[in-house]
Motif scaffolding. Sequence first.
Motif, PDB file in Angstrom:
ATOM      1  N   LEU A  54      57.699  52.706 -14.928  1.00 18.93           N
ATOM      2  CA  LEU A  54      57.851  51.175 -15.061  1.00 18.93           C
ATOM      3  C   LEU A  54      57.245  50.521 -16.086  1.00 18.93           C
ATOM      4  O   LEU A  54      57.480  49.552 -16.925  1.00 18.93           O
ATOM      5  N   ASN A  55      56.104  51.065 -16.338  1.00 23.04           N
ATOM      6  CA  ASN A  55      55.117  50.355 -17.517  1.00 23.04           C
ATOM      7  C   ASN A  55      55.477  51.097 -18.900  1.00 23.04           C
ATOM      8  O   ASN A  55      54.875  50.899 -19.787  1.00 23.04           O
ATOM      9  N   GLY A  56      56.555  51.986 -19.095  1.00 21.94           N
ATOM     10  CA  GLY A  56      57.189  52.489 -20.553  1.00 21.94           C
ATOM     11  C   GLY A  56      56.363  53.771 -20.812  1.00 21.94           C
ATOM     12  O   GLY A  56      56.616  54.479 -21.798  1.00 21.94           O
ATOM     13  N   HIS A  57      55.562  54.309 -19.952  1.00 18.95           N
ATOM     14  CA  HIS A  57      54.726  55.444 -20.285  1.00 18.95           C
ATOM     15  C   HIS A  57      55.741  56.748 -20.021  1.00 18.95           C
ATOM     16  O   HIS A  57      56.505  56.833 -19.200  1.00 18.95           O
ATOM     17  N   ARG A  58      55.536  57.531 -20.981  1.00 24.88           N
ATOM     18  CA  ARG A  58      56.449  59.032 -20.874  1.00 24.88           C
ATOM     19  C   ARG A  58      55.701  60.329 -21.176  1.00 24.88           C
ATOM     20  O   ARG A  58      56.207  61.315 -21.192  1.00 24.88           O
ATOM     21  N   PHE A  59      54.537  60.168 -20.927  1.00 22.85           N
ATOM     22  CA  PHE A  59      53.503  61.010 -20.937  1.00 22.85           C
ATOM     23  C   PHE A  59      52.638  61.275 -20.088  1.00 22.85           C
ATOM     24  O   PHE A  59      52.261  60.251 -19.887  1.00 22.85           O
ATOM     25  N   ILE A  60      52.073  62.448 -19.575  1.00 26.40           N
ATOM     26  CA  ILE A  60      50.838  62.337 -18.551  1.00 26.40           C
ATOM     27  C   ILE A  60      50.010  63.441 -19.267  1.00 26.40           C
ATOM     28  O   ILE A  60      49.945  64.417 -19.467  1.00 26.40           O
ATOM     29  N   PHE A  61      48.485  63.100 -19.322  1.00 27.68           N
ATOM     30  CA  PHE A  61      47.433  63.819 -19.798  1.00 27.68           C
ATOM     31  C   PHE A  61      46.770  64.079 -18.569  1.00 27.68           C
ATOM     32  O   PHE A  61      46.094  63.295 -17.886  1.00 27.68           O
ATOM     33  N   GLU A  72      42.169  65.348 -12.938  1.00 28.50           N
ATOM     34  CA  GLU A  72      42.243  63.788 -13.497  1.00 28.50           C
ATOM     35  C   GLU A  72      43.167  63.740 -14.374  1.00 28.50           C
ATOM     36  O   GLU A  72      43.605  64.756 -15.070  1.00 28.50           O
ATOM     37  N   PHE A  73      43.935  62.599 -14.216  1.00 25.74           N
ATOM     38  CA  PHE A  73      45.127  62.543 -15.003  1.00 25.74           C
ATOM     39  C   PHE A  73      45.395  60.884 -15.368  1.00 25.74           C
ATOM     40  O   PHE A  73      44.803  60.084 -14.606  1.00 25.74           O
ATOM     41  N   ALA A  74      46.203  60.657 -16.393  1.00 24.98           N
ATOM     42  CA  ALA A  74      46.343  59.433 -16.734  1.00 24.98           C
ATOM     43  C   ALA A  74      47.877  59.550 -17.370  1.00 24.98           C
ATOM     44  O   ALA A  74      48.231  60.326 -18.204  1.00 24.98           O
ATOM     45  N   SER A  75      48.657  58.349 -17.279  1.00 25.05           N
ATOM     46  CA  SER A  75      49.883  58.198 -18.130  1.00 25.05           C
ATOM     47  C   SER A  75      49.673  57.478 -19.355  1.00 25.05           C
ATOM     48  O   SER A  75      48.779  56.418 -19.424  1.00 25.05           O
ATOM     49  N   TYR A  76      50.522  57.886 -20.202  1.00 24.16           N
ATOM     50  CA  TYR A  76      50.414  56.801 -21.452  1.00 24.16           C
ATOM     51  C   TYR A  76      51.801  56.980 -22.237  1.00 24.16           C
ATOM     52  O   TYR A  76      52.734  57.734 -22.086  1.00 24.16           O
ATOM     53  N   GLY A  77      51.865  55.870 -23.073  1.00 19.57           N
ATOM     54  CA  GLY A  77      53.096  55.727 -23.949  1.00 19.57           C
ATOM     55  C   GLY A  77      53.275  56.890 -24.804  1.00 19.57           C
ATOM     56  O   GLY A  77      54.031  57.514 -25.249  1.00 19.57           O
ATOM     57  N   ASN A  78      51.926  57.047 -25.663  1.00 17.20           N
ATOM     58  CA  ASN A  78      51.660  58.121 -26.657  1.00 17.20           C
ATOM     59  C   ASN A  78      50.578  58.504 -26.461  1.00 17.20           C
ATOM     60  O   ASN A  78      49.456  57.716 -26.396  1.00 17.20           O
ATOM     61  N   VAL A  79      50.310  59.907 -26.519  1.00 16.78           N
ATOM     62  CA  VAL A  79      49.012  60.367 -26.265  1.00 16.78           C
ATOM     63  C   VAL A  79      48.167  60.602 -27.652  1.00 16.78           C
ATOM     64  O   VAL A  79      48.513  61.538 -28.456  1.00 16.78           O
ATOM     65  N   THR A  80      47.328  59.673 -28.204  1.00 17.46           N
ATOM     66  CA  THR A  80      46.724  59.700 -29.329  1.00 17.46           C
ATOM     67  C   THR A  80      45.122  60.284 -29.204  1.00 17.46           C
ATOM     68  O   THR A  80      44.763  60.402 -27.864  1.00 17.46           O
TER      69      THR A  80
END
Length: 120
Positions: A54-61, A72-80
């Motif tokens: 829903l927040n537009g994120h397409r990657f999970i770190f 431990e994890f977090a979602s990101y739009g782009n993993v920079t």
Amino acid sequence: MEGDCFNYAKKCHKCQIYGDKIHVPHLPLYVMTFPWPFSMWAMDVIGLILLKALNGHRFIFVVINYFTKWVEFASYGNVTKSAVSKFLKKEVICRYGLPERIISDNALNLNNSTISEVCN
């Protein structure tokens, strides 16, 4: 008589199946040392996920501890590399201390000078 018993036990089928097969000398027990918890972490990126969140994120770190299997994890739009370094500082180093090792697949966003500076 002892030799006869020994030979009989060698030929006895039940003795061969159910008998003790321990042929090593007795040794004292030693405590095995394991690495301490949170000393070695693995990190990777899961994605590109086809359905956006829903927040537009397409990657999970994801960061996983080898000893405890803690995740431990977090979602990101782009993993920079800046997102990875901020995550490592906040979620790993500040919570569990500086790890002895961080293992990655050597992707550019996971293995770079910014991450080295964070660890130094």
